[in-house]
Design a protein around this motif. Structure first.
Motif, PDB file in Angstrom:
ATOM      1  N   THR A  37       0.833  -1.204   0.000  1.00 23.29           N
ATOM      2  CA  THR A  37       0.000   0.000   0.000  1.00 23.29           C
ATOM      3  C   THR A  37       0.863   1.247   0.000  1.00 23.29           C
ATOM      4  O   THR A  37       2.010   1.234   0.450  1.00 23.29           O
ATOM      5  N   LYS A  38       0.291   2.324  -0.500  1.00 25.98           N
ATOM      6  CA  LYS A  38       0.967   3.609  -0.428  1.00 25.98           C
ATOM      7  C   LYS A  38       0.989   4.085   1.016  1.00 25.98           C
ATOM      8  O   LYS A  38       0.121   3.738   1.816  1.00 25.98           O
ATOM      9  N   LEU A  39       1.990   4.903   1.335  1.00 29.08           N
ATOM     10  CA  LEU A  39       2.062   5.448   2.677  1.00 29.08           C
ATOM     11  C   LEU A  39       0.819   6.262   2.990  1.00 29.08           C
ATOM     12  O   LEU A  39       0.282   6.204   4.098  1.00 29.08           O
ATOM     13  N   PHE A  40       0.337   7.006   2.003  1.00 30.69           N
ATOM     14  CA  PHE A  40      -0.911   7.747   2.171  1.00 30.69           C
ATOM     15  C   PHE A  40      -1.720   7.620   0.893  1.00 30.69           C
ATOM     16  O   PHE A  40      -1.257   7.975  -0.187  1.00 30.69           O
ATOM     17  N   ASN A  41      -2.916   7.101   1.014  1.00 30.15           N
ATOM     18  CA  ASN A  41      -3.789   6.905  -0.137  1.00 30.15           C
ATOM     19  C   ASN A  41      -5.155   7.515   0.179  1.00 30.15           C
ATOM     20  O   ASN A  41      -6.054   6.844   0.683  1.00 30.15           O
ATOM     21  N   PRO A  42      -5.326   8.795  -0.109  1.00 25.01           N
ATOM     22  CA  PRO A  42      -6.593   9.457   0.245  1.00 25.01           C
ATOM     23  C   PRO A  42      -7.795   8.910  -0.514  1.00 25.01           C
ATOM     24  O   PRO A  42      -8.935   9.145  -0.118  1.00 25.01           O
ATOM     25  N   ASP A  43      -7.545   8.168  -1.599  1.00 25.54           N
ATOM     26  CA  ASP A  43      -8.643   7.609  -2.395  1.00 25.54           C
ATOM     27  C   ASP A  43      -9.006   6.182  -1.988  1.00 25.54           C
ATOM     28  O   ASP A  43      -9.827   5.537  -2.648  1.00 25.54           O
ATOM     29  N   ALA A  44      -8.402   5.675  -0.914  1.00 22.25           N
ATOM     30  CA  ALA A  44      -8.686   4.306  -0.486  1.00 22.25           C
ATOM     31  C   ALA A  44     -10.155   4.153  -0.101  1.00 22.25           C
ATOM     32  O   ALA A  44     -10.742   5.025   0.538  1.00 22.25           O
ATOM     33  N   ASP A  45     -10.742   3.056  -0.539  1.00 25.34           N
ATOM     34  CA  ASP A  45     -12.126   2.728  -0.168  1.00 25.34           C
ATOM     35  C   ASP A  45     -12.085   1.988   1.170  1.00 25.34           C
ATOM     36  O   ASP A  45     -11.772   0.805   1.227  1.00 25.34           O
ATOM     37  N   THR A  46     -12.387   2.694   2.246  1.00 24.01           N
ATOM     38  CA  THR A  46     -12.282   2.106   3.584  1.00 24.01           C
ATOM     39  C   THR A  46     -13.641   1.671   4.126  1.00 24.01           C
ATOM     40  O   THR A  46     -13.845   1.644   5.343  1.00 24.01           O
ATOM     41  N   SER A  47     -14.537   1.325   3.218  1.00 25.54           N
ATOM     42  CA  SER A  47     -15.794   0.729   3.662  1.00 25.54           C
ATOM     43  C   SER A  47     -15.479  -0.593   4.357  1.00 25.54           C
ATOM     44  O   SER A  47     -14.420  -1.197   4.133  1.00 25.54           O
ATOM     45  N   LEU A  48     -16.390  -1.072   5.192  1.00 25.05           N
ATOM     46  CA  LEU A  48     -16.109  -2.197   6.070  1.00 25.05           C
ATOM     47  C   LEU A  48     -15.595  -3.417   5.315  1.00 25.05           C
ATOM     48  O   LEU A  48     -14.657  -4.082   5.762  1.00 25.05           O
ATOM     49  N   GLU A  49     -16.178  -3.718   4.152  1.00 24.39           N
ATOM     50  CA  GLU A  49     -15.776  -4.920   3.426  1.00 24.39           C
ATOM     51  C   GLU A  49     -14.369  -4.822   2.851  1.00 24.39           C
ATOM     52  O   GLU A  49     -13.750  -5.836   2.503  1.00 24.39           O
ATOM     53  N   ASN A  50     -13.828  -3.601   2.726  1.00 21.93           N
ATOM     54  CA  ASN A  50     -12.486  -3.418   2.186  1.00 21.93           C
ATOM     55  C   ASN A  50     -11.433  -3.203   3.261  1.00 21.93           C
ATOM     56  O   ASN A  50     -10.251  -3.069   2.949  1.00 21.93           O
ATOM     57  N   ARG A  51     -11.857  -3.160   4.501  1.00 17.32           N
ATOM     58  CA  ARG A  51     -10.920  -3.027   5.622  1.00 17.32           C
ATOM     59  C   ARG A  51     -10.544  -4.431   6.079  1.00 17.32           C
ATOM     60  O   ARG A  51     -11.315  -5.128   6.720  1.00 17.32           O
ATOM     61  N   LEU A  52      -9.324  -4.841   5.735  1.00 20.67           N
ATOM     62  CA  LEU A  52      -8.877  -6.212   5.963  1.00 20.67           C
ATOM     63  C   LEU A  52      -7.531  -6.202   6.682  1.00 20.67           C
ATOM     64  O   LEU A  52      -6.783  -5.220   6.618  1.00 20.67           O
ATOM     65  N   LEU A  53      -7.230  -7.310   7.327  1.00 22.85           N
ATOM     66  CA  LEU A  53      -5.958  -7.415   8.041  1.00 22.85           C
ATOM     67  C   LEU A  53      -4.786  -7.285   7.079  1.00 22.85           C
ATOM     68  O   LEU A  53      -3.811  -6.572   7.353  1.00 22.85           O
ATOM     69  N   ILE A  54      -4.837  -7.972   5.944  1.00 21.33           N
ATOM     70  CA  ILE A  54      -3.810  -7.853   4.915  1.00 21.33           C
ATOM     71  C   ILE A  54      -4.481  -7.619   3.566  1.00 21.33           C
ATOM     72  O   ILE A  54      -5.629  -8.006   3.356  1.00 21.33           O
ATOM     73  N   SER A  55      -3.752  -6.964   2.664  1.00 25.15           N
ATOM     74  CA  SER A  55      -4.219  -6.717   1.291  1.00 25.15           C
ATOM     75  C   SER A  55      -5.545  -5.981   1.249  1.00 25.15           C
ATOM     76  O   SER A  55      -6.362  -6.192   0.347  1.00 25.15           O
ATOM     77  N   GLY A  56      -5.752  -5.105   2.216  1.00 26.12           N
ATOM     78  CA  GLY A  56      -6.974  -4.308   2.235  1.00 26.12           C
ATOM     79  C   GLY A  56      -6.731  -2.882   1.745  1.00 26.12           C
ATOM     80  O   GLY A  56      -5.631  -2.525   1.333  1.00 26.12           O
ATOM     81  N   GLU A  57      -7.780  -2.085   1.806  1.00 29.36           N
ATOM     82  CA  GLU A  57      -7.693  -0.673   1.454  1.00 29.36           C
ATOM     83  C   GLU A  57      -7.469   0.130   2.731  1.00 29.36           C
ATOM     84  O   GLU A  57      -8.115  -0.117   3.755  1.00 29.36           O
ATOM     85  N   THR A  58      -6.559   1.080   2.694  1.00 32.84           N
ATOM     86  CA  THR A  58      -6.290   1.875   3.892  1.00 32.84           C
ATOM     87  C   THR A  58      -5.692   3.225   3.539  1.00 32.84           C
ATOM     88  O   THR A  58      -4.939   3.353   2.571  1.00 32.84           O
ATOM     89  N   THR A  59      -6.055   4.226   4.332  1.00 32.05           N
ATOM     90  CA  THR A  59      -5.392   5.536   4.270  1.00 32.05           C
ATOM     91  C   THR A  59      -4.260   5.600   5.290  1.00 32.05           C
ATOM     92  O   THR A  59      -3.492   6.551   5.295  1.00 32.05           O
ATOM     93  N   HIS A  60      -4.176   4.587   6.155  1.00 29.28           N
ATOM     94  CA  HIS A  60      -3.246   4.499   7.279  1.00 29.28           C
ATOM     95  C   HIS A  60      -3.572   5.490   8.391  1.00 29.28           C
ATOM     96  O   HIS A  60      -2.781   5.661   9.321  1.00 29.28           O
ATOM     97  N   MET A  61      -4.730   6.135   8.325  1.00 26.68           N
ATOM     98  CA  MET A  61      -5.139   7.024   9.410  1.00 26.68           C
ATOM     99  C   MET A  61      -5.747   6.202  10.535  1.00 26.68           C
ATOM    100  O   MET A  61      -6.615   5.360  10.298  1.00 26.68           O
ATOM    101  N   MET A  62      -5.297   6.452  11.759  1.00 20.44           N
ATOM    102  CA  MET A  62      -5.828   5.735  12.909  1.00 20.44           C
ATOM    103  C   MET A  62      -7.055   6.463  13.452  1.00 20.44           C
ATOM    104  O   MET A  62      -6.970   7.621  13.869  1.00 20.44           O
ATOM    105  N   ILE A  63      -8.183   5.787  13.403  1.00 21.83           N
ATOM    106  CA  ILE A  63      -9.417   6.326  13.966  1.00 21.83           C
ATOM    107  C   ILE A  63      -9.878   5.309  15.003  1.00 21.83           C
ATOM    108  O   ILE A  63     -10.630   4.380  14.716  1.00 21.83           O
ATOM    109  N   LEU A  64      -9.373   5.461  16.228  1.00 18.88           N
ATOM    110  CA  LEU A  64      -9.516   4.411  17.225  1.00 18.88           C
ATOM    111  C   LEU A  64     -10.950   4.250  17.725  1.00 18.88           C
ATOM    112  O   LEU A  64     -11.263   3.262  18.381  1.00 18.88           O
ATOM    113  N   SER A  65     -11.815   5.218  17.415  1.00 19.25           N
ATOM    114  CA  SER A  65     -13.219   5.071  17.790  1.00 19.25           C
ATOM    115  C   SER A  65     -13.995   4.265  16.756  1.00 19.25           C
ATOM    116  O   SER A  65     -15.179   4.004  16.929  1.00 19.25           O
ATOM    117  N   ASP A  66     -13.311   3.860  15.684  1.00 20.63           N
ATOM    118  CA  ASP A  66     -13.989   3.144  14.588  1.00 20.63           C
ATOM    119  C   ASP A  66     -13.150   1.947  14.146  1.00 20.63           C
ATOM    120  O   ASP A  66     -12.836   1.782  12.978  1.00 20.63           O
TER     121      ASP A  66
END
Length: 353
Positions: free
Chosen positions: A7-36
């Motif tokens: 993954t890119k260090l920062f990917n503002p276009d990442a689709d971080t919907s629940l189904e795309n948030r995965l332990l590995i090979s997922g979509e991420t902006t790398h932003m930590m939102i600990l309430s979610d």
């Protein structure tokens, strides 16, 4: 063999919907939102790991310095070998954890891996503090070298290092599962003959300060086990096709080898030379732990004949604040202080929760 998705260090276009948030090979902006967090247990574990903060130098080791000189020749030799080995293990973990975290695409899990990395470095510092407190500068230097120069330990250490290096050289999704297993074995099997040795000394009134340091380290290690157990559980849900019969057989073989190595190490470092311990009882204890560790990551225990804990007195050292935590259940009691997890503070017969 599927390569891990980088993954890119920062990917503002990442689709971080629940189904795309995965332990590995997922979509991420790398932003930590600990309430979610995707995994509810991760926030509970985060609070426990942060609540476990401790400073090695706050534990007084003055009596240990006096007692170290009075240990029997066999006790002192075992003490030296085990301390050196534990320093190596935690140093290795400190170095290798970023190689795992690099491919984790859930920020909240990366946060936990970062806390673990800090704690592993703290553990190495604590062992150094122990050695500075009880041994002369010359003896301390000798002890540090044991893990490198002792032929038995060099061979022993190579097994886990090779698994870590294999992943560095070949970063595949199946390789990620295997490096998780290697980490789990180090945390859940490789420490325990050594921990038991120090607790046994303490129950005989010897080196109680060292045992207190080990108790705090053990407390941290139980949260590390909880982290990797959680990662195994979630990855199995998200990517069940990875856990085919062939891979599960490899994981079982890895556990079997780790158990054999720890049993051999117990016989070499401790054997039948220490009051209260024996090579046979250590072997039974490691198999007992192995069964428990396997069950917690959804694999069949290897030693069905081992059902009783040969060292029930160890629980007196691993029962922290009388509280009990299972990060994979809804209810957590006293999580800011508790580390008697439902995975490491074993009680009664195997499998009893």
């Amino acid at each position: 063999m599927t390569e891990l998705k980088t993954t890119k260090l920062f990917n503002p276009d990442a689709d971080t919907s629940l189904e795309n948030r995965l332990l590995i090979s997922g979509e991420t902006t790398h932003m930590m939102i600990l309430s979610d967090n995707k995994y509810p247990w991760s926030n509970k574990l985060y609070q426990t790991m942060m609540g476990n903060f401790w400073i090695p130098e706050k534990i007084t080791l003055t009596a240990d310095k006096q007692q170290y000189a009075l240990l029997s020749k066999d006790e002192q030799a075992a003490y030296d070998k085990i301390i050196s080995f534990l320093i190596f293990l935690d140093s290795l973990q400190t170095k290798n954890l970023p190689n795992i975290g690099e491919f984790v695409t859930l920020p909240e899990i990366n946060l936990l891996l970062t806390i673990q990395q800090y704690q592993e470095a703290l553990h190495s510092q604590s062992y150094g503090y122990i050695l500075e407190s009880v041994a002369s500068p010359e003896k301390k230097a000798e002890i540090y070298k044991i893990a490198i120069n002792d032929k038995f330990l060099r061979s022993r250490n190579k097994y886990i290092v090779d698994h870590y290096q294999e992943f560095i050289n070949n970063q595949s999704e199946r390789g990620f599962v295997k490096v998780m297993m290697a980490n789990y074995l180090l945390e859940g099997i490789y420490f325990y003959a050594g921990f038991t040795f120090f607790y046994n000394l303490a129950r005989n009134g010897k080196m109680t300060g060292t045992a207190q340091e080990i108790k705090y380290i053990n407390r941290d290690e139980l949260t590390h086990l909880a982290l990797f157990q959680g990662m195994f559980r979630e990855l199995r849900k998200e990517r069940p096709e990875l856990f085919d019969a062939a891979l599960e057989a490899e994981l079982a073989d890895m556990m079997r080898s780790a158990v054999e190595h720890e049993i051999e190490w117990g016989a070499y470092a401790i054997g039948d030379r220490i009051q209260g311990l024996s090579a046979e009882s250590i072997a039974q204890y490691i198999k007992y732990l192995s069964n428990f560790r396997m069950k917690r990551i959804g694999l069949d225990p290897l030693y069905q004949e081992v059902v009783d804990d040969p060292f029930p007195w160890v629980e007196r050292f691993t029962d922290f604040n009388g509280a009990k935590t299972d990060f994979f259940e809804e209810d957590v009691i006293n999580y800011s202080k508790s580390t008697k997890l439902n995975l490491g503070g074993l009680k009664g017969k195997f499998g009893k929760k």
